[in-house]
Motif scaffolding. Structure first.
Motif, PDB file in Angstrom:
ATOM      1  N   GLY A   7      54.320  48.008  45.181  1.00 56.59           N
ATOM      2  CA  GLY A   7      54.370  47.816  46.631  1.00 56.59           C
ATOM      3  C   GLY A   7      53.501  46.718  47.191  1.00 56.59           C
ATOM      4  O   GLY A   7      52.997  46.856  48.312  1.00 56.59           O
ATOM      5  N   ILE A   8      53.277  45.656  46.447  1.00 56.20           N
ATOM      6  CA  ILE A   8      52.446  44.577  47.004  1.00 56.20           C
ATOM      7  C   ILE A   8      53.194  43.248  46.991  1.00 56.20           C
ATOM      8  O   ILE A   8      54.202  43.081  46.304  1.00 56.20           O
ATOM      9  CB  ILE A   8      51.088  44.453  46.278  1.00 56.20           C
ATOM     10  CG1 ILE A   8      51.291  44.156  44.791  1.00 56.20           C
ATOM     11  CG2 ILE A   8      50.258  45.692  46.482  1.00 56.20           C
ATOM     12  CD1 ILE A   8      50.018  43.775  44.092  1.00 56.20           C
ATOM     13  N   ASP A   9      52.644  42.265  47.714  1.00 57.52           N
ATOM     14  CA  ASP A   9      53.294  40.965  47.846  1.00 57.52           C
ATOM     15  C   ASP A   9      53.171  40.176  46.535  1.00 57.52           C
ATOM     16  O   ASP A   9      52.263  40.431  45.727  1.00 57.52           O
ATOM     17  CB  ASP A   9      52.654  40.191  48.997  1.00 57.52           C
ATOM     18  CG  ASP A   9      51.172  40.023  48.798  1.00 57.52           C
ATOM     19  OD1 ASP A   9      50.751  38.940  48.385  1.00 57.52           O
ATOM     20  OD2 ASP A   9      50.415  41.012  49.017  1.00 57.52           O
ATOM     21  N   LYS A  67      43.783  45.833  48.804  1.00 59.22           N
ATOM     22  CA  LYS A  67      43.299  47.190  48.477  1.00 59.22           C
ATOM     23  C   LYS A  67      43.436  47.446  46.980  1.00 59.22           C
ATOM     24  O   LYS A  67      42.543  48.020  46.347  1.00 59.22           O
ATOM     25  CB  LYS A  67      44.102  48.238  49.256  1.00 59.22           C
ATOM     26  CG  LYS A  67      43.745  48.323  50.727  1.00 59.22           C
ATOM     27  CD  LYS A  67      44.641  49.319  51.441  1.00 59.22           C
ATOM     28  CE  LYS A  67      44.324  49.344  52.929  1.00 59.22           C
ATOM     29  NZ  LYS A  67      45.235  50.167  53.702  1.00 59.22           N
ATOM     30  N   ARG A  68      44.543  46.996  46.412  1.00 53.69           N
ATOM     31  CA  ARG A  68      44.758  47.223  44.972  1.00 53.69           C
ATOM     32  C   ARG A  68      43.737  46.442  44.143  1.00 53.69           C
ATOM     33  O   ARG A  68      43.323  46.892  43.076  1.00 53.69           O
ATOM     34  CB  ARG A  68      46.177  46.831  44.587  1.00 53.69           C
ATOM     35  CG  ARG A  68      47.215  47.754  45.181  1.00 53.69           C
ATOM     36  CD  ARG A  68      48.352  48.060  44.234  1.00 53.69           C
ATOM     37  NE  ARG A  68      49.104  49.196  44.743  1.00 53.69           N
ATOM     38  CZ  ARG A  68      48.972  50.430  44.302  1.00 53.69           C
ATOM     39  NH1 ARG A  68      48.140  50.706  43.334  1.00 53.69           N
ATOM     40  NH2 ARG A  68      49.678  51.411  44.825  1.00 53.69           N
ATOM     41  N   ARG A  69      43.321  45.302  44.676  1.00 58.69           N
ATOM     42  CA  ARG A  69      42.314  44.519  43.946  1.00 58.69           C
ATOM     43  C   ARG A  69      40.950  45.206  44.006  1.00 58.69           C
ATOM     44  O   ARG A  69      40.197  45.217  43.023  1.00 58.69           O
ATOM     45  CB  ARG A  69      42.248  43.099  44.515  1.00 58.69           C
ATOM     46  CG  ARG A  69      43.393  42.240  43.971  1.00 58.69           C
ATOM     47  CD  ARG A  69      43.915  41.233  44.965  1.00 58.69           C
ATOM     48  NE  ARG A  69      42.965  40.180  45.273  1.00 58.69           N
ATOM     49  CZ  ARG A  69      43.169  39.224  46.181  1.00 58.69           C
ATOM     50  NH1 ARG A  69      44.301  39.197  46.861  1.00 58.69           N
ATOM     51  NH2 ARG A  69      42.262  38.312  46.405  1.00 58.69           N
ATOM     52  N   VAL A  70      40.629  45.815  45.139  1.00 56.73           N
ATOM     53  CA  VAL A  70      39.360  46.586  45.215  1.00 56.73           C
ATOM     54  C   VAL A  70      39.451  47.786  44.261  1.00 56.73           C
ATOM     55  O   VAL A  70      38.470  48.160  43.609  1.00 56.73           O
ATOM     56  CB  VAL A  70      39.076  47.087  46.657  1.00 56.73           C
ATOM     57  CG1 VAL A  70      37.729  47.787  46.725  1.00 56.73           C
ATOM     58  CG2 VAL A  70      39.121  45.946  47.647  1.00 56.73           C
ATOM     59  N   ASP A  99      34.340  37.136  49.312  1.00 65.91           N
ATOM     60  CA  ASP A  99      34.151  36.708  50.704  1.00 65.91           C
ATOM     61  C   ASP A  99      34.588  37.764  51.721  1.00 65.91           C
ATOM     62  O   ASP A  99      34.307  37.639  52.899  1.00 65.91           O
ATOM     63  CB  ASP A  99      34.911  35.394  50.957  1.00 65.91           C
ATOM     64  CG  ASP A  99      36.391  35.530  50.625  1.00 65.91           C
ATOM     65  OD1 ASP A  99      36.722  36.396  49.780  1.00 65.91           O
ATOM     66  OD2 ASP A  99      37.197  34.803  51.213  1.00 65.91           O
ATOM     67  N   ARG A 100      35.263  38.808  51.276  1.00 61.83           N
ATOM     68  CA  ARG A 100      35.711  39.859  52.213  1.00 61.83           C
ATOM     69  C   ARG A 100      35.006  41.186  51.936  1.00 61.83           C
ATOM     70  O   ARG A 100      35.449  42.230  52.410  1.00 61.83           O
ATOM     71  CB  ARG A 100      37.227  40.068  52.079  1.00 61.83           C
ATOM     72  CG  ARG A 100      38.086  38.849  52.395  1.00 61.83           C
ATOM     73  CD  ARG A 100      38.116  38.537  53.887  1.00 61.83           C
ATOM     74  NE  ARG A 100      38.562  39.671  54.695  1.00 61.83           N
ATOM     75  CZ  ARG A 100      39.849  39.925  54.977  1.00 61.83           C
ATOM     76  NH1 ARG A 100      40.787  39.124  54.521  1.00 61.83           N
ATOM     77  NH2 ARG A 100      40.181  40.946  55.736  1.00 61.83           N
ATOM     78  N   GLN A 101      33.902  41.127  51.204  1.00 60.56           N
ATOM     79  CA  GLN A 101      33.289  42.373  50.745  1.00 60.56           C
ATOM     80  C   GLN A 101      32.762  43.270  51.869  1.00 60.56           C
ATOM     81  O   GLN A 101      32.657  44.485  51.701  1.00 60.56           O
ATOM     82  CB  GLN A 101      32.158  42.087  49.759  1.00 60.56           C
ATOM     83  CG  GLN A 101      31.045  41.210  50.281  1.00 60.56           C
ATOM     84  CD  GLN A 101      30.044  40.940  49.185  1.00 60.56           C
ATOM     85  OE1 GLN A 101      29.283  41.824  48.820  1.00 60.56           O
ATOM     86  NE2 GLN A 101      30.055  39.728  48.635  1.00 60.56           N
ATOM     87  N   PHE A 153      42.295  45.938  55.025  1.00 63.35           N
ATOM     88  CA  PHE A 153      42.867  45.052  53.991  1.00 63.35           C
ATOM     89  C   PHE A 153      44.385  45.203  53.884  1.00 63.35           C
ATOM     90  O   PHE A 153      44.947  46.251  54.231  1.00 63.35           O
ATOM     91  CB  PHE A 153      42.269  45.398  52.617  1.00 63.35           C
ATOM     92  CG  PHE A 153      40.856  44.910  52.410  1.00 63.35           C
ATOM     93  CD1 PHE A 153      40.214  44.120  53.351  1.00 63.35           C
ATOM     94  CD2 PHE A 153      40.166  45.231  51.249  1.00 63.35           C
ATOM     95  CE1 PHE A 153      38.919  43.673  53.158  1.00 63.35           C
ATOM     96  CE2 PHE A 153      38.870  44.795  51.040  1.00 63.35           C
ATOM     97  CZ  PHE A 153      38.242  44.011  51.997  1.00 63.35           C
ATOM     98  N   SER A 154      45.027  44.172  53.330  1.00 61.62           N
ATOM     99  CA  SER A 154      46.455  44.279  53.007  1.00 61.62           C
ATOM    100  C   SER A 154      46.602  45.161  51.763  1.00 61.62           C
ATOM    101  O   SER A 154      45.602  45.417  51.059  1.00 61.62           O
ATOM    102  CB  SER A 154      47.018  42.897  52.710  1.00 61.62           C
ATOM    103  OG  SER A 154      46.466  42.414  51.497  1.00 61.62           O
TER     104      SER A 154
END
Lengths: 424, 310
Positions: free
Chosen positions: B162-164, B138-141, B124-126, B133-134
């Motif tokens: 370094g991520i939540d 970014k790490r997921r992309v 949905d954010r493509q 991005f947070s």
């Protein structure tokens, strides 16, 4: 490869700050410089030069013919009657008189004001900045010049041109006087070669006739700034593309590209093509803006614009080559910031010796010659000539040089392009 | 499937990795743990063909890949520690670019992009630019870009740095699903022991460029079978007290952190009574203490003398 080109163009398009810098800065500079210099010099279309020339005549014209006769009989061993005939002939071609006639001619008086002064007085005025140059006619100049013309020997005396500082005005004055001397020597040489005793010495018709023989357009300051700033800022495109390559390395995107098994040279070719397009659009934007807003190229034909586009295309090509070298270096160095600093210095150097900051004629000849080997310098010369004369023949050879520069850079870029595991 | 045999790498004469031998079987999930500077990233760079080893071999199904990297690259997905993405492009544009240079096109490329985005939960954010991005997104992309060509082996180099916590859990779940549902072989590096414990069947522990231990969790924990781990909370900290604890017969290590004291001692040592006696001597109160089952963190401490985050 299309993906690489599309990606690079898209990234550049999205970087609005960079885009604005590359597109707006050159046109802002063109506008500012144009108005600044127009204010100093007046309207560059209309204003003529106002050169102040001091002439110190140390020659005694009344004795010139007697001196000539004496030299001809004593030094050239001519008979009295033979010498008298030559003196009679020479009395119609007194070089000093010819010089004053030349300086009094309509063409010259439009731009040069002549002041006949004593030497002490002229030095004082030159130091005060009132004179652009001093021309000294030494004692015996007329007799020596005529004797040299008849015997073919080198003249014992010559005109002396002095200046306090080298400026655009002093350079222009020197060129005018030098042009006259060359014309006069040429006419004397023609007479000697003809060796017809009754042939008369032809009076030179002035230093500007040759220029007037060729149909030309004037080259305005607005045009100079348009061409100079367009070419200069297009050079920065090569550095910008290399900087973005540095970011791709830092972010390991380059490694990700390598892992896709796509040939790494495609990456370099993508950079070359995108640099070409960016440089081309950037320069054309500067030209279009200058034409639309400043009317830099009024009433020019479609041929002129096609030629201009051609030269811009060739310059863009050579800048794309430079981009290949910069990109390959970016991939090799460990400190990308240092590399960017070096690219910037190279561009500034190219800009200076290529004539993008100041016109090349104020620089020494050797530097001008080097400058013509830079892509921007070469393109500047090509555009300057094209704007004035629109002669296709004058841009063919320089075009080959720009293409050669592109090919050379591509070869260097490929040699420097790192193999696997060598990219920093 | 994939193995490294005595792989070493030196940079300007300095050894970064020395004689590392490891293997990955088809469908396995293997962890590579070690503190910063242990040589994990260098080992991964060699396996993924980005740098050539100084010596040793890397084999894929028995064939050496060092001089023919193309074959392994086809089946390898690499998620680097850095965000290997174009920040000025959208998630979709990034994936389309990387997919196209993998020579995918048309509908196939489109399907793979959408599938990769679904896996990482960013469909949905493509169309949003990556720079908006947070860190976790970014790490997921970054992971999605490595999945486009459906790799058989996925190498992830500290993908949760370094991520939540929410993004971290999402990434861990994604990796688990890729391994368990899709059968993707995983090589996961981290210096978070709990992540590796949660995801991996086998572990390699690296320190100072060498593999210092390897095996399943049970095998590694068995190293500490002969030891007890005791944690005690003190009323105040006293350096002289800690030094004396270290001299108790059977104590292998004693580490203090704030008011907590962690002691690893040989099973059957008379540790508790000695500890109470010493505390009394130093006029300290032991507020509470308990004996812990050894963890992989304890194994690492036992092997290297320091914690993973040192």
């Amino acid at each position: 490869m299309r993906s690489f080109i599309k990606k690079d163009l898209l990234i550049f398009w999205r970087d609005r700050k960079e885009l604005m810098t590359v597109l707006l800065l050159p046109i802002v500079l063109v506008v500012v410089l144009n108005f600044a210099f127009s204010g100093l010099l007046g309207n560059d279309e209309e204003s003529g030069m106002d050169l102040q020339l001091a002439v110190v005549n140390q020659d005694d014209e009344t004795e010139a013919m007697a001196d000539l006769q004496e030299k001809l009989t004593r030094e050239a061993s001519l008979g009295e009657s033979e010498a008298a005939a030559l003196v009679e002939q020479a009395s119609h071609a007194d070089p000093v008189q010819m010089l004053f006639d030349f300086l009094d001619s309509e063409d010259v008086t439009e731009i040069v004001t002549v002041h006949q002064l004593e030497e002490d007085e002229t030095i004082e005025k030159a130091q005060a900045g009132e004179m652009d140059g001093i021309l000294v006619i030494p004692n015996g100049f007329a007799a020596d010049s005529l004797y040299a013309a008849f015997t073919g020997e080198s003249p014992a005396t010559s005109l002396v041109f002095k200046m306090e500082n080298e400026t655009m005005n002093t350079s222009a004055l020197f060129q005018i006087i030098n042009g006259f001397m060359e014309q006069m020597n040429f006419q004397f040489a023609l007479q000697a070669a003809g060796s017809e005793p009754d042939a008369e010495v032809m009076l030179p018709e002035g230093g500007f006739e040759e220029v007037e023989a060729v149909e030309s357009h004037s080259f305005s300051l607005t045009q100079y700034f348009t061409v100079a700033m367009g070419a200069l800022f297009s050079l920065f495109i090569a550095a910008t593309v290399a900087t973005k390559t540095g970011e791709e390395i830092r972010q390991q995107v380059f490694n990700r590209i390598l892992l896709t098994n796509s040939h790494s040279v495609l990456f370099l070719i993508g950079k070359v093509v995108s640099t070409f397009f960016l440089a081309w659009f950037q320069m054309m934007f500067v030209f279009m803006f200058s034409q639309a807003v400043l009317d830099a190229f009024p009433d020019r034909s479609i041929t002129f614009w096609l030629g201009t586009i051609g030269i811009v295309t060739l310059l863009s090509l050579s800048i794309a080559g430079l981009g290949a070298v910069f990109t390959a270096i970016s991939l090799r160095v460990t400190n990308i910031d240092a590399a960017n600093g070096i690219f910037f210095l190279v561009i500034i150097l190219f800009g200076v010796i290529g004539g993008n900051f100041v016109p090349v004629y104020v620089m020494p000849d050797w530097l001008q010659q080097i400058g013509e080997w830079t892509p921007n310098g070469r393109a500047l010369v090509m555009l300057t000539e094209w704007i004035q004369f629109e002669e296709l023949s004058s841009i063919i050879m320089p075009s080959m040089l720009l293409i050669g520069f592109f090919l050379l850079c591509i070869v260097i870029g490929l040699i420097l392009f790192p193999k696997r595991g060598k990219a920093s | 499937m994939l193995e490294t045999i005595n792989v070493s790498k030196s940079f300007k004469g300095k050894k970064a990795v020395q004689d590392v031998s490891l293997y990955l079987d088809n469908g396995e999930s293997v962890g590579l743990i070690g503190p910063n500077g242990a040589g994990k990233s260098t080992t991964i760079s060699m396996i993924s063909t980005l740098i050539k080893p100084t010596s040793g071999e890397i084999k894929l199904n028995g064939a050496n890949t060092i001089n023919k990297p193309e074959k392994i690259r086809k089946i390898l997905g690499v998620v680097p520690q850095e965000l290997a993405l174009y920040q000025e492009l959208s998630a979709y544009e990034n994936l389309k670019f990387f997919g196209s240079i993998y020579k995918m096109k048309g509908n196939d490329l489109e399907k793979r992009i959408q599938r990769a985005l679904e896996i990482v939960g960013l469909a949905d954010r493509q169309k949003d630019l990556v720079k908006t991005f947070s860190g976790g997104m970014k790490r997921r992309v970054n992971i999605a870009a490595a999945l486009l060509h459906r790799p058989q082996i996925l190498i992830l180099d500290e993908p949760t740095v370094g991520i939540d916590p929410q993004s971290r859990n999402h990434i861990l779940e994604t990796v688990r699903a890729l391994n368990e549902k899709d059968g993707t072989t995983i090589l996961y590096t981290s210096h978070y022991m709990e992540e590796v414990e949660q995801l991996c069947d086998r572990l390699y522990i690296m320190d100072y460029g060498e593999v210092i231990a390897a095996g399943t969790k049970a095998e590694l924990l068995s190293i500490l079978q002969a030891e007890d781990t005791v944690k005690a909370e003190l009323s105040k900290m006293d350096e002289a007290f800690i030094q004396q604890v270290k001299t108790i017969d059977g104590v292998r290590k004693a580490e203090a952190s704030h008011l907590q004291l962690k002691i690893i001692a040989k099973k059957g040592s008379n540790l508790i009574s000695e500890l109470v006696h010493l505390a009394d001597q130093h006029q300290l109160q032991i507020i509470n203490f308990h004996t812990e089952t050894p963890s992989l963190e304890d194994v690492f401490l036992h092997l290297t003398g320091r914690t993973l985050r040192d």
